[in-house]
Design an enzyme around this catalytic site. Structure first.
Site, mmCIF file in Angstrom:
data_model
loop_
_atom_site.group_PDB
_atom_site.id
_atom_site.type_symbol
_atom_site.label_atom_id
_atom_site.label_comp_id
_atom_site.label_asym_id
_atom_site.label_seq_id
_atom_site.Cartn_x
_atom_site.Cartn_y
_atom_site.Cartn_z
ATOM 1 N N HIS B 84 0.831 -1.204 0.000
ATOM 2 C CA HIS B 84 0.000 0.000 0.000
ATOM 3 C C HIS B 84 0.866 1.254 0.000
ATOM 4 O O HIS B 84 1.832 1.363 0.747
ATOM 5 C CB HIS B 84 -0.899 0.006 1.241
ATOM 6 C CG HIS B 84 -1.812 1.188 1.261
ATOM 7 N ND1 HIS B 84 -2.930 1.277 0.468
ATOM 8 C CD2 HIS B 84 -1.757 2.362 1.937
ATOM 9 C CE1 HIS B 84 -3.525 2.450 0.669
ATOM 10 N NE2 HIS B 84 -2.835 3.120 1.552
ATOM 11 N N ASN B 124 -2.087 -5.981 7.106
ATOM 12 C CA ASN B 124 -0.736 -5.447 7.294
ATOM 13 C C ASN B 124 -0.639 -4.054 6.666
ATOM 14 O O ASN B 124 -0.857 -3.898 5.469
ATOM 15 C CB ASN B 124 0.282 -6.407 6.641
ATOM 16 C CG ASN B 124 1.725 -6.018 6.934
ATOM 17 O OD1 ASN B 124 2.061 -4.835 7.028
ATOM 18 N ND2 ASN B 124 2.578 -7.016 7.077
ATOM 19 N N LYS B 126 1.700 -2.363 5.689
ATOM 20 C CA LYS B 126 2.676 -2.270 4.598
ATOM 21 C C LYS B 126 2.274 -3.095 3.386
ATOM 22 O O LYS B 126 2.971 -3.085 2.374
ATOM 23 C CB LYS B 126 4.033 -2.764 5.093
ATOM 24 C CG LYS B 126 4.741 -1.790 6.009
ATOM 25 C CD LYS B 126 6.197 -2.225 6.167
ATOM 26 C CE LYS B 126 7.073 -1.007 6.445
ATOM 27 N NZ LYS B 126 8.483 -1.356 6.463
ATOM 28 N N GLU B 127 1.202 -3.863 3.495
ATOM 29 C CA GLU B 127 0.812 -4.703 2.366
ATOM 30 C C GLU B 127 -0.532 -4.209 1.813
ATOM 31 O O GLU B 127 -0.575 -3.224 1.101
ATOM 32 C CB GLU B 127 0.831 -6.182 2.796
ATOM 33 C CG GLU B 127 2.243 -6.577 3.276
ATOM 34 C CD GLU B 127 2.421 -8.054 3.584
ATOM 35 O OE1 GLU B 127 1.708 -8.903 3.039
ATOM 36 O OE2 GLU B 127 3.318 -8.362 4.395
ATOM 37 N N MET B 128 -1.642 -4.833 2.194
ATOM 38 C CA MET B 128 -2.916 -4.380 1.645
ATOM 39 C C MET B 128 -3.503 -3.218 2.456
ATOM 40 O O MET B 128 -4.412 -2.527 1.988
ATOM 41 C CB MET B 128 -3.871 -5.566 1.525
ATOM 42 C CG MET B 128 -3.335 -6.609 0.513
ATOM 43 S SD MET B 128 -4.108 -8.248 0.611
ATOM 44 C CE MET B 128 -5.596 -7.965 -0.365
#
Lengths: 334, 334
Positions: B84, B124, B126-128
């Site tokens: 993201h 997360n 830092k992810e989705m």
């Protein structure tokens, strides 16, 4: 793929369908979308691989399908797209579905066809952020692509024209036939309900159809956004003026297709409107100077929803691995 | 999907295959990967939709398939992933292919199974970058999903466990049977060439197989990265120590699968090595204290390339449209 492979039977069936359509609905301002007829399946398959190929971007992360997602009606369903390094795109991603039916590509029509369009995002620093040179070098470095281009284009010297031509050939197959409204046009009077029929009458009588016509229910002309009253937006896009340089082309955009409009929210070139009913009312107001009753709006929406066709059934391509000659993706430098 | 739907014939064939394999290769440290047997196709189809569902992310742009791309061997083929807001992920994305064969999920094994894993990236930052609550609200807001969950889970109260369970059910079908090496194990001595056979002997004799064994040629145990000599990396991942708190677990990671290793570059948990030959030599040096000749390295690579199986043939799901109740994606706020 949903698209039929060409066989004598299939071709005959397609011709019959088109003939039937042209006879029975010759006077309708909207025409059916026929199923795709694939004459060069190998080129289409190659184009499909390239459409899903993230290595055509600087990051190795963004492919055509990222913003023209075939799971989502050929769009990203965002106001404006996410580009390289999470840059915000300048304009709403138009759907790739039935895009071949448009008189030109991009909202401002700056690309004359799908092939010319396909080269744009690859090299746009705000989109895929790559260069045509590196895109070619990447594809050339992979033996399976070499073999495929040799077979399809009879060349061992792949260039960007080959790449964009193959992508365009795939995109031409991305049509959505057999919408309920097509079935209605073909003579099945039960394919749509009374509200939908009423919506279609309104669509014709109120004047929507003057711009939204043809097989794609749009894409046949350019028109000013904010014809009767101005359209207020923060989006800086100037429309055709950016292409022609003519003041009179300011805020003039390609009329978008209304096929699959149920899936291609948010609406308008700035992606500012999420509700189809709101979009209908805004259009009626700004373009036609009309107010619709609640019933009329809902009938119009019912008609628009009847334009959702059969989506292409795409088997995801299996992409061949990179080699030691393939440029390494650079996702995290600017 | 490549996976066979369960029919009496197919089941019999699968059982025969497994039986033949277990008889003929009982003493081999590597076992074949059988084709997936789908017992609940509706759940698998629902899981597939969710695997491709970008609305499970804050931005509406990132899906499971973004980093576990089924066109690319189930990975993103980047050192570490794009998350993201283009945040750089902390570790190399492991392949989703044959992941069910691992003793646990993530490099450090912090999720006990695929279901538990699937919830991680969604929430997360830092992810989705989403939350489980918003993910559930999103799915609940869409009538086609409501109907599908009602049918599969007999519930009208969808929760995150249903969502991750369905994703896991789909992921269990993502196996890659019929690699040349499997055909060899099943008795076809011509399925791999002499170099490949020599590579397999080296793989066993030099000790690689002590860690890389089982049907997935890995995933059966944890092992220190840098067993004999230290592995130098800028990547801050501490491995199992982050899960167990034990100093002795520092730099201990799940042994990755070597199935489809030809496709899942770049290698190691930090994604620092792009060449399979380099990865082989690094492993031989750091883990086994051995140097390979050029011939041995290339034989080892030939063996590893024989582990590339039939990739799942995935028909892209057509995702149902959002409604007025669907949370609007927020791609551009931080």
């Amino acid at each position: 793929m949903s698209s039929i492979k060409i066989t004598a039977t299939a071709l005959a069936a397609a011709i019959t369908t088109i003939f039937a359509a042209s006879c029975s609905v010759a006077k309708e301002p909207i025409q059916i979308i026929p199923a795709a007829v694939i004459t060069n399946p190998e080129k289409v398959e190659l184009g499909k691989m390239l459409f899903f190929e993230p290595r055509l971007s600087k990051s190795g992360f963004i492919s055509c399908n990222s913003c023209h997602n075939l799971s989502l009606g050929g769009v990203d369903a965002l106001p404006t797209s996410v580009g390289h390094n999470w840059q915000q795109g300048p304009i709403n991603s138009p759907t790739v579905l039935n895009a071949e039916y448009a008189l030109a590509q991009f909202w401002d029509g700056r690309a004359k066809d799908l092939k010319e369009q396909a080269g744009g995002p690859i090299a746009n620093p705000k989109e895929m952020g790559f260069t045509h040179e590196l895109a070619v070098e990447t594809i050339k470095s992979i033996p399976a692509y070499q073999a495929s281009f040799a077979s399809v284009y009879h060349t061992d010297n792949i260039n960007i024209d080959h790449i964009t031509d193959a992508i365009a050939e795939f995109e031409k197959t991305l049509v959505t036939p057999n919408a309920p409204f097509d079935q209605y046009l073909l003579g099945d009077k039960t394919a749509i309900n009374e509200d939908t029929k009423a919506g279609y009458q309104l669509f014709k009588n109120r004047g929507c159809v003057r711009c939204h016509n043809g097989p794609a229910v749009g894409g046949t002309m350019y028109m000013k956004m904010g014809l009767i009253k101005p359209f207020h937006t923060d989006n800086p896009a100037q429309g055709r003026m950016a292409v022609t340089g003519r003041e009179s082309d300011q805020f003039v955009f390609k009329v978008p297709t209304l096929r699959n409009i149920e899936l291609t929210y948010p609406y308008f070139h700035d992606g500012s409107v999420w509700s189809l009913a709101d979009a209908v009312n805004t259009m009626a107001d700004l373009q036609l100077g009309q107010a619709l009753t609640e019933t009329e709006t809902s009938q119009m929406v019912a008609f628009l929803n009847s334009l959702t066709g059969e989506q292409p059934q795409i088997v995801m391509p299996i992409l061949p691995p990179s080699t030691s000659k393939t440029p390494i993706p650079v996702p995290f430098s600017k």
